[in-house]
Write a protein that holds these residues in place. Sequence first.
Motif, PDB file in Angstrom:
ATOM      1  N   CYS A  38       0.836  -1.193  -0.084  1.00 51.97           N
ATOM      2  CA  CYS A  38       0.103  -0.074   0.061  1.00 51.97           C
ATOM      3  C   CYS A  38       0.905   1.367   0.110  1.00 51.97           C
ATOM      4  O   CYS A  38       1.985   1.226   0.608  1.00 51.97           O
ATOM      5  CB  CYS A  38      -0.892  -0.118   1.421  1.00 51.97           C
ATOM      6  N   SER A  40       0.439   3.702   1.855  1.00 48.20           N
ATOM      7  CA  SER A  40       0.997   4.086   3.412  1.00 48.20           C
ATOM      8  C   SER A  40       2.591   3.379   3.706  1.00 48.20           C
ATOM      9  O   SER A  40       3.157   3.998   4.334  1.00 48.20           O
ATOM     10  CB  SER A  40      -0.010   3.483   4.537  1.00 48.20           C
ATOM     11  N   HIS A  60      -0.586  -4.276   6.240  1.00 50.19           N
ATOM     12  CA  HIS A  60      -1.765  -4.083   6.867  1.00 50.19           C
ATOM     13  C   HIS A  60      -2.998  -4.718   6.092  1.00 50.19           C
ATOM     14  O   HIS A  60      -4.090  -4.828   6.220  1.00 50.19           O
ATOM     15  CB  HIS A  60      -2.176  -2.783   7.431  1.00 50.19           C
ATOM     16  N   GLU A  61      -2.635  -5.383   4.827  1.00 48.62           N
ATOM     17  CA  GLU A  61      -3.701  -5.894   3.983  1.00 48.62           C
ATOM     18  C   GLU A  61      -3.277  -7.302   3.686  1.00 48.62           C
ATOM     19  O   GLU A  61      -2.516  -7.632   2.917  1.00 48.62           O
ATOM     20  CB  GLU A  61      -3.636  -5.090   2.504  1.00 48.62           C
ATOM     21  N   CYS A 146      -8.142  -2.674   2.943  1.00 50.85           N
ATOM     22  CA  CYS A 146      -7.651  -1.463   3.058  1.00 50.85           C
ATOM     23  C   CYS A 146      -8.262  -0.213   2.019  1.00 50.85           C
ATOM     24  O   CYS A 146      -9.111   0.160   2.139  1.00 50.85           O
ATOM     25  CB  CYS A 146      -6.086  -1.251   2.674  1.00 50.85           C
ATOM     26  N   ARG A 337      -2.631  -2.845  -7.894  1.00 53.94           N
ATOM     27  CA  ARG A 337      -1.950  -3.144  -6.741  1.00 53.94           C
ATOM     28  C   ARG A 337      -0.915  -4.216  -6.920  1.00 53.94           C
ATOM     29  O   ARG A 337      -1.210  -5.187  -7.579  1.00 53.94           O
ATOM     30  CB  ARG A 337      -2.884  -3.789  -5.740  1.00 53.94           C
TER      31      ARG A 337
HETATM   32 ZN   LIG Z   1      -3.149   0.249   2.759  1.00 55.34          ZN
END
Ligand SMILES: [Zn+2]
Length: 344
Positions: A38, A40, A60-61, A146, A337
């Motif tokens: 991501c 982030s 976090h995904e 996310c 992604r």
């Molecule tokens: Zn994310």
Amino acid sequence: MRAVRLTQVGKPLENADVPLPETGPTEVLIRVAAAGICHSDAHYRAGISKIDPLPMTLGHEVAGRVESVGREVGHVALGDRVCVHYLVSCGSCEFCVRGLEQFCRTGQMIGKHRDGGYAEFIKVPGSNVFPLPDEIPFEAGAIMMCSSATALHALKKARFKAGESIAIFGLGGLGFSALQLARAFDCEAVYVVEINPAKLASAASMGAIAIDARSADPVEQIKEATAGTGVDVALELIGSAKTMRQAVLCLGHLGRAALVGLTAESMSIFPYTELINKEAEIIGVSDHLATELPTLIELACSGKLRFPQETLRVVDLDAAKINAALDALQDSIDHVRTVIVPSK
Ligand SMILES: [Zn+2]
Ligand SMILES: [Zn+2]
């Protein structure tokens, strides 16, 4: 187990060999099948968002299979396919009791405050684990947690409803989800503002009206396309003062601009002509809620929210490959992604 960790801010992530996490009675150990890379994460690596403590396993995904389950966790079992809600909240502070866990006094984000999914295994509280139906690929299950979740939260914060028009600024992971969600909620027209030719083409192929911000002022283009009316809702997903201002200016009467992208810049507005006159609203959006995830899982199950294979890039759990994917995020990438799929 193998993990890819941030050891020092401003430096590339590193391959590490770390002990398998020990799980308590309320926790679940998941064998990671997919972990999304991501924007982030690029911010954590660069030190734009503060990350603490270090070293930290990012990610976090996350989606995968239950490897072991604490005796007090009843809703998932060994071998189940699952995805992970990335906010770990206390459940008892004044925000948590009101269902606003994004403001939890002691909230922790997985992959930022505690070890995340750039690893073979991840340990999470049972309450953060959601069953992932067979119809949804692991890659989609990870990304949904996310970008799709935040896109859904933004639409809800903007009180978006059927029959309304929407302008989406930026067709990254969030925009790609927001476009599909807006269509699933029976929007009137979707305008996608982009500068990347591949993304403009993909917006058009998904039934949106592509607005090329390189060719002319996107606000003028949207006004022209709506016979001067403007749109009901605008989502700013890029994080620049310029596009935030455009998101407000393209609104019609009673329009709502939801700002999701992060920027430290300040943005200027002429209150009388640009807000008050139209009773327009500017709404901040932060994260999402666990209660929103079942809607996403349902939409993905019914095929209304999809991440087709051609929109994804897959890399192995390897620091060099992950660093390269993070580097690529500094420019506009053509695909939606990059997802880590650890080799066996
Ligand atoms: Zn994310
Ligand atoms: Zn709390």
